[in-house]
Design a protein around this motif. Structure first.
Motif, mmCIF file in Angstrom:
data_model
loop_
_atom_site.group_PDB
_atom_site.id
_atom_site.type_symbol
_atom_site.label_atom_id
_atom_site.label_comp_id
_atom_site.label_asym_id
_atom_site.label_seq_id
_atom_site.Cartn_x
_atom_site.Cartn_y
_atom_site.Cartn_z
ATOM 1 N N ILE A 178 0.886 -1.170 0.000
ATOM 2 C CA ILE A 178 0.000 0.000 0.000
ATOM 3 C C ILE A 178 0.919 1.213 0.000
ATOM 4 C CG2 ILE A 178 -1.714 1.321 1.293
ATOM 5 C CD1 ILE A 178 -2.625 -1.420 2.496
ATOM 6 N N ALA A 179 0.696 2.138 -0.914
ATOM 7 C CA ALA A 179 1.508 3.350 -0.976
ATOM 8 C C ALA A 179 0.801 4.447 -0.195
ATOM 9 C CB ALA A 179 1.701 3.775 -2.432
ATOM 10 N N GLY A 180 1.542 5.214 0.583
ATOM 11 C CA GLY A 180 0.929 6.291 1.356
ATOM 12 C C GLY A 180 1.938 7.378 1.665
ATOM 13 N N GLY A 181 1.441 8.555 1.980
ATOM 14 C CA GLY A 181 2.319 9.648 2.368
ATOM 15 C C GLY A 181 2.735 10.499 1.192
ATOM 16 N N LEU A 182 2.489 11.781 1.296
ATOM 17 C CA LEU A 182 2.840 12.787 0.305
ATOM 18 C C LEU A 182 2.099 12.622 -1.022
ATOM 19 C CD1 LEU A 182 6.703 13.132 0.865
ATOM 20 C CD2 LEU A 182 4.871 14.544 1.824
ATOM 21 N N VAL A 183 1.071 11.788 -1.058
ATOM 22 C CA VAL A 183 0.280 11.599 -2.275
ATOM 23 C C VAL A 183 -0.622 12.822 -2.419
ATOM 24 C CG1 VAL A 183 -1.438 10.169 -3.423
ATOM 25 C CG2 VAL A 183 0.355 9.094 -2.029
ATOM 26 N N GLY A 184 -0.428 13.566 -3.518
ATOM 27 C CA GLY A 184 -1.127 14.837 -3.638
ATOM 28 C C GLY A 184 -2.114 14.962 -4.778
ATOM 29 N N GLU B 183 0.096 6.354 -10.711
ATOM 30 C CA GLU B 183 1.473 5.881 -10.873
ATOM 31 C C GLU B 183 1.813 4.801 -9.847
ATOM 32 O OE1 GLU B 183 3.747 9.501 -10.659
ATOM 33 O OE2 GLU B 183 3.487 9.922 -12.810
ATOM 34 N N ALA B 184 1.382 4.994 -8.601
ATOM 35 C CA ALA B 184 1.651 3.992 -7.559
ATOM 36 C C ALA B 184 0.929 2.683 -7.882
ATOM 37 C CB ALA B 184 1.238 4.525 -6.190
ATOM 38 N N LEU B 185 -0.311 2.791 -8.321
ATOM 39 C CA LEU B 185 -1.067 1.590 -8.687
ATOM 40 C C LEU B 185 -0.433 0.911 -9.895
ATOM 41 C CD1 LEU B 185 -4.707 2.920 -8.206
ATOM 42 C CD2 LEU B 185 -3.436 1.392 -6.671
ATOM 43 N N GLY B 186 -0.005 1.713 -10.853
ATOM 44 C CA GLY B 186 0.655 1.178 -12.041
ATOM 45 C C GLY B 186 1.967 0.490 -11.724
ATOM 46 N N ALA B 187 2.604 0.895 -10.629
ATOM 47 C CA ALA B 187 3.872 0.294 -10.214
ATOM 48 C C ALA B 187 3.661 -0.987 -9.413
ATOM 49 C CB ALA B 187 4.682 1.296 -9.390
ATOM 50 N N GLY B 188 2.382 -1.324 -9.164
ATOM 51 C CA GLY B 188 2.109 -2.582 -8.479
ATOM 52 C C GLY B 188 1.514 -2.458 -7.097
ATOM 53 N N ALA B 189 1.261 -1.240 -6.598
ATOM 54 C CA ALA B 189 0.643 -1.090 -5.283
ATOM 55 C C ALA B 189 -0.780 -1.650 -5.324
ATOM 56 C CB ALA B 189 0.618 0.373 -4.858
ATOM 57 N N LEU B 190 -1.176 -2.318 -4.250
ATOM 58 C CA LEU B 190 -2.536 -2.829 -4.118
ATOM 59 C C LEU B 190 -3.523 -1.678 -3.995
ATOM 60 C CD1 LEU B 190 -4.688 -5.041 -3.444
ATOM 61 C CD2 LEU B 190 -3.958 -4.803 -1.050
ATOM 62 N N ALA B 191 -3.124 -0.659 -3.236
ATOM 63 C CA ALA B 191 -3.979 0.499 -2.976
ATOM 64 C C ALA B 191 -3.079 1.660 -2.577
ATOM 65 C CB ALA B 191 -4.985 0.188 -1.868
ATOM 66 N N VAL B 192 -3.687 2.848 -2.469
ATOM 67 C CA VAL B 192 -2.967 4.050 -2.074
ATOM 68 C C VAL B 192 -3.753 4.724 -0.968
ATOM 69 C CG1 VAL B 192 -2.098 6.301 -2.835
ATOM 70 C CG2 VAL B 192 -2.025 4.350 -4.398
ATOM 71 N N SER B 193 -3.082 5.016 0.155
ATOM 72 C CA SER B 193 -3.754 5.755 1.219
ATOM 73 C C SER B 193 -3.450 7.240 1.024
ATOM 74 C CB SER B 193 -3.302 5.283 2.608
ATOM 75 O OG SER B 193 -1.950 5.589 2.850
ATOM 76 N N ALA B 194 -4.491 8.042 1.132
ATOM 77 C CA ALA B 194 -4.350 9.486 0.922
ATOM 78 C C ALA B 194 -5.069 10.223 2.038
ATOM 79 C CB ALA B 194 -4.922 9.879 -0.435
ATOM 80 N N GLY B 195 -4.418 11.264 2.541
ATOM 81 C CA GLY B 195 -5.013 12.065 3.611
ATOM 82 C C GLY B 195 -5.823 13.232 3.105
#
Length: 184
Positions: A154-160, A167-179
């Protein structure tokens, strides 16, 4: 296959950092909420509200005031708060959560190459359901990590913005956490 993969209906996870943002997260299409706020006084109510909306909730053990980020704190959370799982940087809490029947996400900070290698090794020993990598805006490193471990990333942090999520999903992340509520 990891059970967390089956939980992900919407690949953007709402990372709630302020209680006043919870309503927006509950109304969003995100079906998983990372609760990065709360205290011993309101955490059960917050978790119950999320579960009432049929959303999965992971609480960050180090961010909940008044509940120690230790094994007893995890056991208390499992028995009394009953989230879907926890998030922690600490391997012993990941193991404690798994023993208590909770799902667990191990958060790793990617500061340099050795942090990536140490983080993967720690996660493979503690066996979380997923690894959250921070910051989540490094597609090349996310791709490398997905090659290094079978654990979901899971990619997270500084996602704006949406482009960084894609891009994170395309790189293979299952999901992205965003604040940022606009990204949920």
């Amino acid at each position: 296959m990891h059970p967390i993969v089956d939980l992900v209906d919407h690949q953007t996870i709402a990372a709630v950092q302020k209680v006043e943002d919870l309503d927006r997260a509950l109304q969003s299409p995100a079906n998983i909420i990372f609760l990065l706020v709360g205290s011993i006084f309101n955490i059960k109510e917050l978790v119950d509200r999320i579960k009432a909306e049929r959303k999965e909730v992971f609480i960050h053990m180090e961010f909940i005031e008044g509940i120690a980020a230790d094994r007893a704190g995890v056991a208390y959370v499992a028995q009394n708060i009953r989230p879907t799982g926890i998030i922690s940087t600490k391997s012993n809490l990941i193991r404690g959560a798994k023993e208590a029947g909770l799902m667990a996400i191990q958060r790793i900070f990617l500061i340099d190459r050795s942090a990536v290698v140490r983080g993967i090794k720690a996660a493979e020993q503690s066996q979380p359901d997923a690894i959250e990598v921070m910051p989540g805006i490094m597609p090349r490193v996310i791709r490398e990590m997905t090659d290094m471990t079978m654990l979901p990333i899971i990619a997270g942090g500084l996602v704006g913005n949406q482009k960084e999520i894609d891009e994170a999903l395309g790189a293979g992340a299952l999901a992205v956490s965003a604040g940022t509520p606009e990204l949920w």
